[in-house]
Scaffold this active site. Structure first.
Site, PDB file in Angstrom:
ATOM      1  N   GLU A 134      11.379  -3.974  12.055  1.00 55.68           N
ATOM      2  CA  GLU A 134      12.536  -3.408  11.335  1.00 55.68           C
ATOM      3  C   GLU A 134      13.771  -3.488  12.219  1.00 55.68           C
ATOM      4  O   GLU A 134      14.849  -3.938  11.794  1.00 55.68           O
ATOM      5  CB  GLU A 134      12.294  -1.940  10.966  1.00 55.68           C
ATOM      6  CG  GLU A 134      11.100  -1.692  10.052  1.00 55.68           C
ATOM      7  CD  GLU A 134       9.789  -1.465  10.800  1.00 55.68           C
ATOM      8  OE1 GLU A 134       9.717  -1.785  12.021  1.00 55.68           O
ATOM      9  OE2 GLU A 134       8.833  -0.968  10.171  1.00 55.68           O
ATOM     10  N   ASP A 151       0.808  -1.229   0.000  1.00 57.68           N
ATOM     11  CA  ASP A 151       0.000   0.000   0.000  1.00 57.68           C
ATOM     12  C   ASP A 151       0.839   1.276   0.000  1.00 57.68           C
ATOM     13  O   ASP A 151       0.290   2.375   0.043  1.00 57.68           O
ATOM     14  CB  ASP A 151      -0.955  -0.002   1.199  1.00 57.68           C
ATOM     15  CG  ASP A 151      -0.236  -0.225   2.522  1.00 57.68           C
ATOM     16  OD1 ASP A 151       0.923  -0.674   2.509  1.00 57.68           O
ATOM     17  OD2 ASP A 151      -0.840   0.050   3.565  1.00 57.68           O
TER      18      ASP A 151
HETATM   19  N1  UDP Z   1      -0.417  -7.655   5.776  1.00 59.55           N
HETATM   20  C1  UDP Z   1      -0.597  -9.025   5.778  1.00 59.55           C
HETATM   21  N2  UDP Z   1      -1.489  -9.605   6.654  1.00 59.55           N
HETATM   22  C2  UDP Z   1      -2.227  -8.861   7.540  1.00 59.55           C
HETATM   23  C3  UDP Z   1      -2.053  -7.457   7.539  1.00 59.55           C
HETATM   24  C4  UDP Z   1      -1.130  -6.889   6.654  1.00 59.55           C
HETATM   25  O1  UDP Z   1       0.040  -9.707   4.984  1.00 59.55           O
HETATM   26  O2  UDP Z   1      -3.013  -9.432   8.305  1.00 59.55           O
HETATM   27  C5  UDP Z   1       0.556  -7.040   4.837  1.00 59.55           C
HETATM   28  C6  UDP Z   1       0.041  -5.819   4.061  1.00 59.55           C
HETATM   29  O3  UDP Z   1      -0.513  -6.218   2.813  1.00 59.55           O
HETATM   30  C7  UDP Z   1       1.281  -4.960   3.908  1.00 59.55           C
HETATM   31  C8  UDP Z   1       2.106  -5.305   5.135  1.00 59.55           C
HETATM   32  O4  UDP Z   1       1.639  -6.576   5.599  1.00 59.55           O
HETATM   33  O5  UDP Z   1       2.012  -5.281   2.731  1.00 59.55           O
HETATM   34  C9  UDP Z   1       1.955  -4.280   6.261  1.00 59.55           C
HETATM   35  O6  UDP Z   1       0.583  -4.162   6.615  1.00 59.55           O
HETATM   36  P1  UDP Z   1      -0.169  -2.756   6.642  1.00 59.55           P
HETATM   37  O7  UDP Z   1       0.111  -2.021   5.371  1.00 59.55           O
HETATM   38  O8  UDP Z   1      -1.586  -2.994   7.008  1.00 59.55           O
HETATM   39  O9  UDP Z   1       0.598  -2.064   7.854  1.00 59.55           O
HETATM   40  P2  UDP Z   1       0.759  -0.509   8.176  1.00 59.55           P
HETATM   41  O10 UDP Z   1       1.156   0.193   6.926  1.00 59.55           O
HETATM   42  O11 UDP Z   1      -0.575  -0.073   8.653  1.00 59.55           O
HETATM   43  O12 UDP Z   1       1.818  -0.503   9.215  1.00 59.55           O
HETATM   44 MN    MN Z   2       0.950  -0.178   4.964  1.00 52.04          MN
END
Ligand code: UDP
Ligand code: MN
Length: 270
Positions: free
Chosen positions: A218, A107
């Site tokens: 990270e 995203d």
């Molecule tokens: N993701 C996943 N399983 C989950 C939630 C998130 O594989 O249950 C993936 C999501 O598609 C993204 C990454 O893990 O590539 C980080 O998640 P997210 O973008 O929701 O995290 P944020 O940006 O809110 O920290």
């Molecule tokens: Mn994200």
């Protein structure tokens, strides 16, 4: 030839998934030697994503690694994407010998300039490069993640009041610390999209892994590359003066109901 940039993208099923992956695929088509590792948080690969990947024309691997049940059930912050990133590291250890890898969530928003070293050239050579790689706007940006020797870092734009997560660099070009909205006692307080690692360095660190530790993924991964210290970071994006990746988030939408034409709002033209 050009060594690959392995772009590691965890993804999971939701209404935004296909548009997110479509946007990302279109970006990666502009990157030389991109090799996309798409790892679904699922037991079985989905047909829609397989088709999207096939149709993209990109070099890709379509893998799966579900989040372990004990974390899935937990309330509060979850270790999102961790199982998948570790699956990708396993794939790299078995299949990759050179190049660089980058954890790129589905995203975020990526400027193609983050990937490439742009040589400043003259005349037709510059035009040719610009046409081939669409980087003419950024030809002043010097050395990017493709040239990472061990671990490189660069700013990540955040859509928060802090605006940014980045290494702090002195006017003389030396690393002096980190800026982030949340330091949290971390040795490496950086965003997932804010660093890249060379495949050769990964091979020199056989135990490197990402922990199931929400907020500390990270930091945990970068610490697992020890011995490696913040002062050894290779600074990219013109000494961390340019934002070329943003940690964006798409608004969550309700899943669509199963298709039932009888219940559809229709305009009857007959
Ligand atoms: N993701 C996943 N399983 C989950 C939630 C998130 O594989 O249950 C993936 C999501 O598609 C993204 C990454 O893990 O590539 C980080 O998640 P997210 O973008 O929701 O995290 P944020 O940006 O809110 O920290
Ligand atoms: Mn994200």
């Amino acid at each position: 030839g050009t060594d690959p940039i392995y772009v590691i993208t965890p993804t999971y099923r939701r209404p935004e998934q296909l548009p997110e992956l479509t946007r990302m695929a279109q970006t990666l088509l502009l990157v030389r030697a991109a090799h996309w590792l798409v790892i679904e948080d699922a037991k079985e690969p989905s047909k829609q994503i397989a088709q999207l990947l096939e149709r993209s024309g990109l070099r890709f691997e379509h893998l799966t690694a579900a989040m372990p049940e004990q974390y899935k059930k937990k309330r509060g912050a979850k270790p999102k994407g961790v199982a998948q990133r570790n699956r990708a590291l396993q794939w790299l250890r078995a299949n990759a010998t050179a190049g660089v890898f980058y954890f790129a969530d589905d995203d975020n928003t990526y400027d193609v300039a983050i990937f490439d070293e742009v040589r400043i050239t003259d005349g037709w050579e510059a035009v040719r490069e610009a046409v081939l790689w669409r980087v003419e706007r950024r030809s002043s940006v010097s050395v990017q993640i493709r040239s990472t020797k061990r671990v490189s870092m660069f700013p990540v734009g955040l859509c928060t009041k802090f605006g940014l997560s980045t290494p702090v660099v002195s006017s003389a070009g030396a690393f002096v610390g980190f800026y982030d909205g949340w330091i949290g006692g971390r040795k490496f307080p950086v965003d997932m999209a804010g660093f890249a690692v060379s495949v050769k360095f990964l091979h020199m660190r056989p135990k490197a892994t990402m922990p199931y530790a929400p907020g500390f993924e990270e930091d945990g991964f970068l610490r697992s590359l020890a011995p490696f210290e913040p002062k050894e970071i290779e600074l990219k994006a013109d000494n961390c003066t340019k934002v070329m990746v943003w940690h964006t988030q798409t608004k969550a939408n309700a899943p669509s109901p199963p298709l039932d034409m009888a219940k559809y709002n229709q305009t009857n033209l007959a």
